[in-house]
Design an enzyme around this catalytic site. Structure first.
Site, PDB file in Angstrom:
ATOM      1  N   GLU A  33       0.870  -1.160   0.000  1.00  0.00           N
ATOM      2  CA  GLU A  33       0.000   0.000   0.000  1.00  0.00           C
ATOM      3  C   GLU A  33       0.918   1.223   0.000  1.00  0.00           C
ATOM      4  OE1 GLU A  33      -2.720   0.204   3.298  1.00  0.00           O
ATOM      5  OE2 GLU A  33      -3.490   2.142   2.628  1.00  0.00           O
ATOM      6  N   ARG A 259       5.559 -12.842   9.954  1.00  0.00           N
ATOM      7  CA  ARG A 259       6.263 -11.588   9.678  1.00  0.00           C
ATOM      8  C   ARG A 259       7.693 -11.665  10.152  1.00  0.00           C
ATOM      9  NH1 ARG A 259       2.287  -7.430   9.100  1.00  0.00           N
ATOM     10  NH2 ARG A 259       3.798  -5.744   9.360  1.00  0.00           N
ATOM     11  N   LYS A 269       4.749   0.740   9.182  1.00  0.00           N
ATOM     12  CA  LYS A 269       4.825   2.017   8.468  1.00  0.00           C
ATOM     13  C   LYS A 269       4.228   3.146   9.294  1.00  0.00           C
ATOM     14  CE  LYS A 269       3.051   0.134   4.785  1.00  0.00           C
ATOM     15  NZ  LYS A 269       2.402  -0.088   3.484  1.00  0.00           N
TER      16      LYS A 269
END
Ligand code: ATP
Ligand code: MG
Length: 557
Positions: A33, A259, A269
């Protein structure tokens, strides 16, 4: 340096799918994104997605998940492209956006309505939350759930045509308000947002939700394996529900992996953005940031990043990888590629009282101890030098083999010198050492075979290039700032120290992206943003470990 990448559970599935003929060719995607810069966690996802395709002759899409207009920006888009390329991957002509598919996604939504699998809800956001229930309590059906197909279609089209304000209606999948999986309690598919979009402008005022857009974009791109992180495991039933209902020609399969979390670093982020916004760091590319842009500017080689995630592997277990594992990869790669130079980080003046006034000798110095093909360079030597402040000690312990009053040391690629006198200023601070050199001990060509235990680096004062050198340390003082209550409290106040160093003249020509090793000190590179020939600025990439033992052994050999 990489051996073949080990076959983790995802590579095993892919291997089996190719072997069984389920797929002729693997197609993957990396779907960021564009609401921030990519970080070390993304490196893992990039290497996995592009890696499995590369290894099997498959294809990978770089797809921007741009379903959240307003939060996303062109700066981030460009940064992401630059970072993926720098890591060494090529999407060729497969750069796409979820927004490329808005027409098709809209058509899929109508198809769901037409088959009674989606409805327009008109509850308020707050009511929707109430009706949703909790983890322990079932939700309840919205009073709008049983609208007719015609009414749903009519409302949905009018949503698209801009007749309603934001939040007035919502398109939802009709699944099960009592499902133990909250993601299946009639999840939203489309919402009204009167915001213009960086790609589609004002064409749309309804935007698809992530799960819907992501699933159907995967299908449209003929993705075979949709690899994502574990938090999407609970979304997989929705992913599969959508595919079952819409029956696209190509059916992707979602597989989750854990992750990558790096100790002493943040991999979110949103939090990285907070550090940028409040000025804790100078930007997304601050060399202390665990972003790809920051790591590139710091001087970490792309190969070290790739090697790091390769060694970490792909698993289903959450893990926090030690910073030391990352640093080992950096040192291994830099050790091979970086040429050697001399630079003095904390300079202390040395005057050789018996060195002929005005004389300059050019000393030959090897550029790499194990790579003779990198050749040698000439380093000027003169009667006034800088050495490292730490390499002199007044009340030295017996085992201190560097310079001490009355003691001797070898200057690397130079002569043996002896410290005769220590000069101080009014405050008692040592400002200079008066030394004498032994002219018979010139490195390589001297007639004396005298040996001393220590060898230190130096720079000729008259020839030295002064430079601002930025010494970085970990940005966080605690190993797991991600889990801290307030990660801002975990910052390391000593994460940056700036010094004026003295460098050998060859360093004046260092190019951006060219790492060097200052012998005995560490690896450095010029700063891509702030460096100029007139005002050199260098970053310390990483310290050397155990440089001592080795140099001393060589000196004693
Ligand atoms: P963040 O939490 O930093 O915003 P994200 O997952 O929201 O990360 P996206 O842009 O959606 O960021 O991520 C793109 C891809 O990278 C996703 O497929 C995501 O699963 C993967 N990814 C993100 N963070 C990590 C991580 N720490 N380890 C491995 N993969 C990751
Ligand atoms: Mg995300």
């Amino acid at each position: 340096m990489s051996d073949a990448t080990p076959r983790d559970f995802i590579r095993q599935i892919i291997h089996d799918d190719l072997e069984s003929g389920k797929h002729d060719r693997i197609v993957t995607r990396f779907p960021p994104e564009p609401n921030g810069y990519l970080h070390i966690g993304h490196v893992m996802s990039i290497c996995l997605n592009f890696g499995v395709a590369e290894e099997t002759g498959g294809l990978t899409f770089l797809r921007f998940d741009d379903t959240n207009p307003g939060k996303e920006s062109e700066e981030y888009v460009q940064a992401i492209e630059r970072d993926v390329k720098w890591l060494g991957f090529d999407w060729e002509d497969r750069l796409t956006h979820a927004s490329d598919y808005f027409d098709q996604l809209y058509a899929f939504a109508e198809q769901l309505i037409e088959t009674g699998a989606a409805y327009v809800d008109s509850l308020s956001a707050e009511e929707i939350r109430e009706y949703r229930g909790t983890l322990t309590e079932a939700g309840k059906n919205s009073p709008y759930r049983d609208r007719s197909i015609d009414e749903n279609l009519d409302l949905f089209r009018r949503m698209r045509d801009g007749e309603f304000a934001d939040g007035a209606h919502l398109l939802r999948a009709k699944i099960d308000m009592a499902s133990p999986n909250m993601n299946l309690r009639d999840p939203a598919l489309y919402r009204i947002r009167h915001v213009s979009h960086q790609h589609t402008g004002d064409k749309w005022c309804i935007y698809p939700m992530y799960d819907f857009a992501h699933t159907m974009s995967d299908a449209l791109e003929h993705i075979t394996h949709s690899l994502c992180t574990l938090e999407f495991e609970d979304h997989r039933p929705l992913y599969d529900w959508l595919l079952d209902r819409l029956q696209p020609e190509h059916r992707p399969r979602q597989i989750e992996f854990s992750r990558l979390n790096l100790a002493y670093a943040i991999t979110s982020k949103r939090r990285l953005n907070a550090l940028v916004e409040d000025g804790t760091v100078t930007g997304w590319d601050d060399p202390r940031m665990p972003t790809i842009a920051g790591m590139r500017r710091r001087g970490y080689p792309a190969e070290a990043l790739r090697e790091f995630v390769r060694r970490g592997g792909v698993t289903k277990k959450d893990k926090l990888i030690e910073m030391a594992a990352f640093e080992t990869c950096v040192r291994e790669v830099l050790g091979d590629v970086a040429e050697r130079r001399m630079g003095v980080i904390h300079p202390l003046k040395v005057v050789l009282t018996n060195y002929p006034e005005g004389q300059v000798e050019m000393m030959q110095a090897s550029n790499h101890p194990n790579r003779p093909e990198l050749g040698e360079r000439a380093v000027p030597f003169s009667g006034e030098l800088y050495i490292e402040r730490d390499d002199f000690m007044e009340d030295a312990p017996r085992k201190f083999f560097r310079l001490k009053p009355g003691g001797e040391v070898r200057l690397r690629n130079g002569y043996i010198i002896r410290c005769d006198e220590v000069i101080r200023d009014a405050s008692g601070e040592i400002t200079e050492l008066r030394c004498s050199y032994d002219p018979d001990t010139r490195s390589g060509t001297g007639t004396s075979d005298r040996k001393v235990k220590g060898t230190i680096h130096w720079v000729s004062a008259a020839h030295a290039v002064p430079a601002e050198v930025r010494l970085y340390d970990r940005l966080f003082a605690s190993p797991d700032p991600n889990s801290a209550e307030d990660f801002m409290q975990e910052l390391n106040p000593q994460s940056l120290t700036t010094v004026t160093a003295m460098l050998e003249p060859a360093l004046a020509d260092l190019a951006v992206g060219e790492p060097v090793q200052f012998e005995r000190v560490g690896y450095f590179c010029v700063d891509s943003a702030d460096h100029s020939a007139a005002k050199p600025v260098l970053n310390r990439i990483i310290t050397l470990r155990d440089s001592w033992a080795k140099i001393e052994k060589q000196a004693m050999a």
